[in-house]
Structures are given as structure tokens and as C-alpha cells.
Enzyme design. Structure first.
Site, PDB file in Angstrom:
ATOM      1  N   CYS A  40       0.798  -1.333  -0.172  1.00  0.00           N
ATOM      2  CA  CYS A  40      -0.231   0.092  -0.437  1.00  0.00           C
ATOM      3  C   CYS A  40       1.190   1.029  -0.241  1.00  0.00           C
ATOM      4  O   CYS A  40       0.783   1.898  -0.814  1.00  0.00           O
ATOM      5  CB  CYS A  40      -1.116  -0.146   1.160  1.00  0.00           C
ATOM      6  N   CYS A  45      -1.923   1.644  -2.779  1.00  0.00           N
ATOM      7  CA  CYS A  45      -2.279   2.816  -2.570  1.00  0.00           C
ATOM      8  C   CYS A  45      -1.807   4.096  -2.693  1.00  0.00           C
ATOM      9  O   CYS A  45      -2.513   5.239  -2.742  1.00  0.00           O
ATOM     10  CB  CYS A  45      -3.580   2.470  -1.591  1.00  0.00           C
ATOM     11  N   LYS A  48       0.254   4.904  -5.987  1.00  0.00           N
ATOM     12  CA  LYS A  48      -0.862   5.535  -7.485  1.00  0.00           C
ATOM     13  C   LYS A  48      -2.234   6.826  -7.035  1.00  0.00           C
ATOM     14  O   LYS A  48      -2.076   7.530  -7.724  1.00  0.00           O
ATOM     15  CB  LYS A  48      -1.658   4.035  -6.742  1.00  0.00           C
ATOM     16  N   TYR A  96       6.702   4.590   9.233  1.00  0.00           N
ATOM     17  CA  TYR A  96       6.896   3.056   9.365  1.00  0.00           C
ATOM     18  C   TYR A  96       7.106   2.376  10.577  1.00  0.00           C
ATOM     19  O   TYR A  96       6.940   1.698  11.229  1.00  0.00           O
ATOM     20  CB  TYR A  96       6.204   2.568   8.322  1.00  0.00           C
ATOM     21  N   TYR A 174      -9.446  -3.275 -10.060  1.00  0.00           N
ATOM     22  CA  TYR A 174      -9.441  -2.034  -9.583  1.00  0.00           C
ATOM     23  C   TYR A 174      -8.112  -1.096 -10.397  1.00  0.00           C
ATOM     24  O   TYR A 174      -7.991  -0.392 -10.778  1.00  0.00           O
ATOM     25  CB  TYR A 174      -8.613  -1.868  -8.101  1.00  0.00           C
ATOM     26  N   ILE A 175      -6.772  -2.418 -10.361  1.00  0.00           N
ATOM     27  CA  ILE A 175      -5.734  -1.704 -10.642  1.00  0.00           C
ATOM     28  C   ILE A 175      -5.671  -1.762 -12.749  1.00  0.00           C
ATOM     29  O   ILE A 175      -4.542  -0.396 -12.626  1.00  0.00           O
ATOM     30  CB  ILE A 175      -4.528  -2.908 -10.879  1.00  0.00           C
ATOM     31  N   GLU A 178      -7.938   2.313 -13.071  1.00  0.00           N
ATOM     32  CA  GLU A 178      -6.600   3.394 -12.446  1.00  0.00           C
ATOM     33  C   GLU A 178      -5.613   3.646 -12.799  1.00  0.00           C
ATOM     34  O   GLU A 178      -5.891   5.099 -13.446  1.00  0.00           O
ATOM     35  CB  GLU A 178      -6.386   2.906 -10.977  1.00  0.00           C
ATOM     36  N   ARG A 195     -11.601  -8.860 -20.693  1.00  0.00           N
ATOM     37  CA  ARG A 195     -12.393 -10.727 -20.858  1.00  0.00           C
ATOM     38  C   ARG A 195     -13.629 -10.338 -20.957  1.00  0.00           C
ATOM     39  O   ARG A 195     -14.118 -11.398 -21.465  1.00  0.00           O
ATOM     40  CB  ARG A 195     -11.597 -11.840 -20.693  1.00  0.00           C
ATOM     41  N   GLY A 258      -4.557  -9.300 -11.699  1.00  0.00           N
ATOM     42  CA  GLY A 258      -4.546 -10.339 -11.044  1.00  0.00           C
ATOM     43  C   GLY A 258      -4.226 -10.666  -9.816  1.00  0.00           C
ATOM     44  O   GLY A 258      -2.567  -9.972 -10.240  1.00  0.00           O
ATOM     45  N   THR A 307      -6.642  -2.332   2.401  1.00  0.00           N
ATOM     46  CA  THR A 307      -5.691  -1.770   3.038  1.00  0.00           C
ATOM     47  C   THR A 307      -6.489  -2.053   4.252  1.00  0.00           C
ATOM     48  O   THR A 307      -5.888  -2.274   5.607  1.00  0.00           O
ATOM     49  CB  THR A 307      -4.849  -0.660   2.975  1.00  0.00           C
ATOM     50  N   HIS A 431     -26.240  22.395   0.585  1.00  0.00           N
ATOM     51  CA  HIS A 431     -26.476  22.642  -1.314  1.00  0.00           C
ATOM     52  C   HIS A 431     -25.001  23.898  -1.671  1.00  0.00           C
ATOM     53  O   HIS A 431     -25.071  24.447  -0.658  1.00  0.00           O
ATOM     54  CB  HIS A 431     -28.479  23.160  -1.277  1.00  0.00           C
ATOM     55  N   GLU A 436     -25.782  15.456  -2.319  1.00  0.00           N
ATOM     56  CA  GLU A 436     -27.206  16.178  -1.261  1.00  0.00           C
ATOM     57  C   GLU A 436     -28.208  15.109  -2.830  1.00  0.00           C
ATOM     58  O   GLU A 436     -29.351  15.111  -2.030  1.00  0.00           O
ATOM     59  CB  GLU A 436     -28.206  17.856  -1.386  1.00  0.00           C
TER      60      GLU A 436
HETATM   61  P1  NDP Z   1      -8.469  -7.460  -9.625  1.00  0.00           P
HETATM   62  O1  NDP Z   1      -9.040  -9.196  -9.384  1.00  0.00           O
HETATM   63  O2  NDP Z   1      -9.712  -6.905  -9.449  1.00  0.00           O
HETATM   64  O3  NDP Z   1      -8.988  -7.914 -11.356  1.00  0.00           O
HETATM   65  C1  NDP Z   1      -8.366  -8.502 -12.152  1.00  0.00           C
HETATM   66  C2  NDP Z   1      -8.593  -8.750 -13.179  1.00  0.00           C
HETATM   67  O4  NDP Z   1      -7.900  -9.143 -14.919  1.00  0.00           O
HETATM   68  C3  NDP Z   1      -9.566  -8.608 -13.933  1.00  0.00           C
HETATM   69  O5  NDP Z   1     -10.311  -7.820 -14.798  1.00  0.00           O
HETATM   70  C4  NDP Z   1      -9.903  -9.776 -14.279  1.00  0.00           C
HETATM   71  O6  NDP Z   1     -11.175 -10.968 -15.365  1.00  0.00           O
HETATM   72  C5  NDP Z   1      -9.055 -10.441 -15.383  1.00  0.00           C
HETATM   73  N1  NDP Z   1      -7.712 -11.056 -15.465  1.00  0.00           N
HETATM   74  C6  NDP Z   1      -7.660 -12.602 -14.668  1.00  0.00           C
HETATM   75  N2  NDP Z   1      -6.845 -13.033 -15.034  1.00  0.00           N
HETATM   76  C7  NDP Z   1      -6.444 -13.199 -16.104  1.00  0.00           C
HETATM   77  C8  NDP Z   1      -6.192 -13.468 -17.342  1.00  0.00           C
HETATM   78  N3  NDP Z   1      -5.531 -14.988 -17.138  1.00  0.00           N
HETATM   79  N4  NDP Z   1      -6.651 -13.032 -19.274  1.00  0.00           N
HETATM   80  C9  NDP Z   1      -6.967 -11.633 -19.156  1.00  0.00           C
HETATM   81  N5  NDP Z   1      -7.544 -10.885 -18.199  1.00  0.00           N
HETATM   82  C10 NDP Z   1      -7.311 -11.572 -16.865  1.00  0.00           C
HETATM   83  O7  NDP Z   1      -7.063  -7.783  -9.477  1.00  0.00           O
HETATM   84  P2  NDP Z   1      -6.113  -5.834  -9.956  1.00  0.00           P
HETATM   85  O8  NDP Z   1      -5.357  -6.487 -10.144  1.00  0.00           O
HETATM   86  O9  NDP Z   1      -6.381  -4.616 -10.216  1.00  0.00           O
HETATM   87  O10 NDP Z   1      -6.558  -5.521  -7.877  1.00  0.00           O
HETATM   88  C11 NDP Z   1      -6.060  -6.804  -6.901  1.00  0.00           C
HETATM   89  C12 NDP Z   1      -6.353  -6.202  -5.443  1.00  0.00           C
HETATM   90  O11 NDP Z   1      -5.955  -4.973  -5.122  1.00  0.00           O
HETATM   91  C13 NDP Z   1      -7.764  -6.475  -6.108  1.00  0.00           C
HETATM   92  O12 NDP Z   1      -8.895  -7.165  -6.083  1.00  0.00           O
HETATM   93  C14 NDP Z   1      -8.053  -5.098  -4.633  1.00  0.00           C
HETATM   94  O13 NDP Z   1      -8.792  -6.094  -3.653  1.00  0.00           O
HETATM   95  C15 NDP Z   1      -7.053  -3.981  -4.349  1.00  0.00           C
HETATM   96  N6  NDP Z   1      -6.680  -3.040  -5.172  1.00  0.00           N
HETATM   97  C16 NDP Z   1      -7.561  -2.048  -4.243  1.00  0.00           C
HETATM   98  C17 NDP Z   1      -7.563  -0.625  -5.019  1.00  0.00           C
HETATM   99  C18 NDP Z   1      -8.600   0.578  -4.328  1.00  0.00           C
HETATM  100  O14 NDP Z   1      -9.385   0.212  -3.422  1.00  0.00           O
HETATM  101  N7  NDP Z   1      -8.405   1.122  -5.034  1.00  0.00           N
HETATM  102  C19 NDP Z   1      -6.941  -0.279  -5.956  1.00  0.00           C
HETATM  103  C20 NDP Z   1      -5.765  -1.233  -6.676  1.00  0.00           C
HETATM  104  C21 NDP Z   1      -5.867  -3.201  -5.689  1.00  0.00           C
HETATM  105  P3  NDP Z   1     -12.559 -11.558 -14.763  1.00  0.00           P
HETATM  106  O15 NDP Z   1     -13.316  -9.796 -13.924  1.00  0.00           O
HETATM  107  O16 NDP Z   1     -12.463 -11.849 -15.999  1.00  0.00           O
HETATM  108  O17 NDP Z   1     -11.631 -12.437 -13.674  1.00  0.00           O
END
Ligand code: NDP
Length: 455
Positions: A40, A45, A48, A96, A174-175, A178, A195, A258, A307, A431, A436
Site C-alpha cells: 500500500c 494505494c 497510485k 512506519y 481496480y488496478i 486506475e 475479457r 490479478g 488496506t 446545497h 445532496e
Molecule cells: P482484480 O482481481 O480486481 O482484477 C483482475 C483483472 O484481470 C480482472 O479484470 C480479470 O478479469 C482479469 N484477468 C485475470 N486473469 C486474466 C487472464 N488470464 N487474462 C485476461 N484477463 C485476466 O485484480 P487487480 O490486480 O486489479 O487488483 C488486485 C486487488 O488489489 C484487488 O482485489 C483490490 O482488492 C486491490 N486493490 C484495491 C484498490 C482500491 O481499493 N482502490 C486499488 C488497487 C488494488 P475477470 O473480471 O474476467 O476475472
């Protein structure tokens, strides 16, 4: 035993657990092999959000003309931004470390590996502890396709030497969304290859549709329903092949596909700690692993990977073990934000999740924020409430729009307290604000009942 508690991993969960436990008088040791503060603070976080904020200034400079300003927007200096970000992260990492030492914890810079259920080894030194916490977080994973190593992951994005001009982001979690927004706001051509038919699987459908509109308005080129197939190189260029053999010739291919629990090399079998079906550490609601004095928390357990959840778990366990105040952390009604431009804030159930359990009243509004009637920017906000029809309790609140993260944090308190639609209605609005709208949603948009439909 050398310690009452030994924590493996100095991220959000581990640092909080160690610090509070030491504050309760426990003898605490903590090991971190890479950077204090974990993902984080160092490669997640915090940096980012700084990059998101860098992008916002560009948009404001463009929008200012509608308010009478003449602003000549010069080029953006990526190197200067990264250097400023690095200084801030170094400062935070130091804080930290200081917090831990100040609380009386003993810190170890190195990788901890289990020797037996009560012993770990760090940098050749054996350490014994009554209780052990595993808080080693997660790591970003590339898809299993040819040339995947030619693409970067989020860890790398924070250390790029130059700002890429053409980027292909793979994924739509998310990632992915963003970083697509960050690179676009800083001037790159950005392709989002994913996908699903819509980004952010698991989020409310209206929110996902509004996000597609927002990302498209920002100029991000969307490629829904596309699987990545391979990455090839042509000198410095990267060629991503995806979907129906389409290609993108880019400076950068960014995999945001992911994250996985970081359990590699811990030698968990020597500690009697087992994994679950997702290859994450299996825990019960008290964060206990399959070994009763060993606990795990945060992303290494792959439940709600945020986090604030990790820090809450760290604090709860410290209070339980050493503070004489046993408690657990509820993993529902966890608010979260996605820092796109504009951002998303969400808490509680989506319409589909709630209506799968019974009838829900849905209130949705879409509007152009006041500012953009003058700026001329094509941007529309979405505000939505999901209300249980029978009890009239608000079970979900969703927003896409400026300040959504700030607004939803307050709404989340009401939802955690069990507020009804009538409670929202009797609250006076402020307002003129976007927030609101949450208390002036008078007309029901529809009633949905997926549970009945499934009968
Ligand atoms: P996510 O699990 O949220 O998303 C992964 C993405 O990759 C999905 O769109 C998934 O598609 C796709 N994917 C997975 N495998 C493949 C593949 N083999 N081929 C093509 N596409 C694929 O992971 P992130 O990496 O975005 O984030 C990880 C974690 O970090 C999150 O779970 C979140 O909790 C945390 N995070 C939170 C943030 C925040 O609070 N603002 C910011 C960043 C991260 P599909 O949907 O089809 O599975």
C-alpha cells in the site's frame, strides 16, 4: 520463547498488529524483507493516488478556460513527478519503521522462513515466539501467455524512467482501470483490453456502464470481450495480440490481471499451516490458521483485499491477544473506492446481489456536475441507492463522480448503522453539492426481484 508475538510482513496488517500488541505490553518481533509499509505505502494505494492527483491537475488546467482563466498547459515532467513521489514514499516508510521502534517492537530486515511451528529463521538467526502472525500480502501475477515477461506489472509502473506514449493495459479490475486513467490523464494513448463485456466485474451494473461512458469520454480506447494472446517485441516496442488476432503496437504492455497470496518460500508445511482452494492461507473468523497459535491476515488470506481491512484485522487481533478486548472484523459493508477519473465509491450490495435475496427498490440519478456546465467537459455522475423493499433499509450505495470516495465514506457510516430510506430522506442536503443527491432521491427508478424471477 524470544517473543510473545512474531509478525512476518511489515505491511498494513503486520505493522498495525505489531505496533498495537507492543503497546499492550507484549514482547513483539517483526520481519520485513522489502519495504516497511508494504504494498500500500510503497507500490500501491499511496503512490497510485499521487499519480492520480498528478493527472487531475491537467484536467483542471483544461477546464479553467470555462471559468475565465487563460492557462497555457506546458508539457508534463514524468521524472519530476516520480522523484517527488519517491521522496514522499521514503518519508512514509521511515515513519512506519519509527512507529514500530517507538512502540517497542524489535524489527528485523530480512525474510522470515518457518523452521517449526514456534520458530522462524531471519537472516540466519533463529527466533522463537508464542504466537506468530503471517501478513505477507500478495503479488501481481502475469497471465500465462507467450511473451508475458515483456509486459510490466503494477510494481514496475511506479519506477518507469519515462512516461509511455502508447499503453495497452490488460484486465479491468481496480488496478487496470486506475492505471488506464493515470496514463491517459498524463497524455498517453491508452487501450484497455479486457475479457468481460464491462469492466470491474462484481461491481454494480449501472456503475460499470457509467464507468465505460466515463473512460470513453476520457479518451481511453476500450476493447471489451478480448483475451490477451501473446506479447512480442520489436526493439523497444511491444506488440500485444488479443481477441480476434487484433494487435496493439505500444511502448508499454501493462498486465493488471490479478494478485496472488504471497506464500512462496515461507515453508508453511513446517508450521502445519494449510492453504485453501485459492492457494491463500486458510483462516477462521478469528484469523486462526490450521495451527492454533499461528494467525494470518490481509491479502495473504485473499478475502477482502483492501488496506483498511488488513489494518482493522491487525488491530483486532492485537486487542484480542494482548488487550483483553477480543473482537473480530466484519467483512460486509466494507466501503471501497476506485480512483478512476472521476472516481467510484461504493458500499454494501449491488442491485444484482441484493435482489438475488429479495425485492429491492432502486433509486438512480445521473447528472452533469455543476462545474462541467461551465467547463464544457463531457462528464456525468451517477448516484444510486439499493433499498430492501420489505425493511426499507438502504443495503447499497454507489457513486461515480467527483469526490465519490470522500462522499461514500460518510454514507457508509449510515449503512453500517442500518439507516433506512426514510432516514436518508429526512436528512437535509448541503446545497449545492453532488452529495445532496443521496438525500433527495424521491422517485423510485424501478423495483427488482431476481429471487422471484429465479423461482
Ligand atoms: P482484480 O482481481 O480486481 O482484477 C483482475 C483483472 O484481470 C480482472 O479484470 C480479470 O478479469 C482479469 N484477468 C485475470 N486473469 C486474466 C487472464 N488470464 N487474462 C485476461 N484477463 C485476466 O485484480 P487487480 O490486480 O486489479 O487488483 C488486485 C486487488 O488489489 C484487488 O482485489 C483490490 O482488492 C486491490 N486493490 C484495491 C484498490 C482500491 O481499493 N482502490 C486499488 C488497487 C488494488 P475477470 O473480471 O474476467 O476475472
Amino acid at each position: 520463547m524470544d517473543f510473545d508475538l512474531f509478525v512476518i510482513g511489515g505491511g498494513s496488517a503486520g505493522v498495525r498488529c505489531a505496533r498495537i500488541s507492543a503497546g499492550h505490553g507484549a514482547r513483539v518481533g517483526i520481519a520485513e524483507e522489502r519495504h516497511w509499509g508494504g504494498t500500500c505505502v510503497n507500490i500501491g494505494c499511496v503512490p497510485k493516488k499521487l499519480l492520480v492527483q498528478a493527472g487531475e491537475y491537467g484536467g483542471w488546467a483544461d477546464d479553467a478556460a470555462g471559468f475565465g482563466w487563460t492557462i497555457q498547459k506546458g508539457p508534463h515532467d514524468w521524472g519530476k513527478l516520480i522523484a517527488a513521489k519517491d521522496r514522499e514514499i521514503t518519508r512514509l516508510e521511515g515513519i512506519y519503521r519509527k512507529l514500530l521502534v517507538g512502540a517497542g517492537a524489535t524489527i528485523f530486515d530480512g525474510r522470515a522462513v518457518f523452521v517449526d511451528p514456534h520458530t522462524v529463521e531471519v537472516a540466519g538467526k533463529r527466533i522463537t515466539a508464542e504466537n506468530i502472525v503471517i501478513a505477507t500480502g500478495g503479488y501481481a501475477e502475469r497471465p500465462d501467455i507467450p511473451g508475458a515477461e515483456l509486459g510490466i506489472i503494477s510494481d514496475d509502473a511506479f519506477y518507469l524512467k519515462t512516461m509511455p506514449r502508447r499503453v495497452a493495459v490488460v484486465g479491468s479490475g481496480y488496478i487496470a482501470v486506475e492505471f488506464a486513467g493515470i496514463f491517459r490523464a498524463l497524455g498517453a494513448e491508452v487501450h484497455l483490453v479486457y475479457r468481460q463485456p464491462l469492466p470491474l466485474r462484481g461491481f454494480d451494473q449501472d456503475l460499470r456502464e457509467a464507468l465505460v461512458e466515463a473512460l470513453t469520454a476520457q479518451g481511453i480506447i476500450m476493447h471489451p470481450g478480448c483475451l490477451p494472446k501473446k506479447v512480442e517485441t520489436d526493439g523497444q516496442r511491444r506488440i500485444l495480440t488479443f481477441g480476434n488476432d487484433e494487435t496493439i503496437d505500444a511502448d508499454l504492455v501493462f498486465f493488471a490481471t490479478g494478485r496472488k497470496a504471497n506464500v512462496k518460500g515461507l515453508e508453511l508445511e513446517k508450521a502445519g499451516v494449510e492453504l485453501n482452494a485459492k492457494d491463500a492461507i486458510r483462516v477462521d473468523e478469528h484469523l486462526r490458521t490450521t495451527q492454533s497459535h499461528i494467525y494470518a491476515m490481509g491479502d495473504v488470506t485473499d478475502r477482502v483485499n483492501l488496506t483498511p481491512v488488513a489494518t482493522a484485522e491487525g488491530h483486532a487481533l492485537a486487542d484480542t491477544l494482548f488487550g483483553n478486548a477480543p473482537r473480530t472484523v466484519a467483512l460486509w459493508n466494507v466501503p471501497s473506492a476506485v480512483f478512476t477519473t472521476p472516481p467510484i465509491g461504493t458500499v454494501g450490495l449491488s442491485e444484482d446481489q441484493a435482489s438475488a435475496m429479495g425485492a429491492v427498490d432502486i433509486y438512480v440519478t445521473r447528472f452533469t456536475p455543476m462545474r462541467h456546465n461551465l467547463s464544457g467537459r463531457n462528464r456525468r455522475s451517477l448516484i444510486k441507492l439499493v433499498v430492501d423493499k420489505e425493511t426499507q433499509r438502504v443495503v447499497g450505495a454507489h457513486m461515480l463522480g467527483e469526490d465519490a470516495a470522500e462522499i461514500i465514506q460518510g454514507i457508509a457510516i449510515a449503512i453500517v448503522m442500518g439507516a433506512t430510506k426514510a432516514d436518508f430522506d429526512r436528512t437535509i442536503g448541503i446545497h449545492p453539492t453532488a452529495a445532496e443527491e443521496f438525500v433527495t432521491l424521491r422517485t423510485r427508478t424501478r423495483t427488482t426481484d431476481l429471487a422471484k424471477a429465479a423461482d
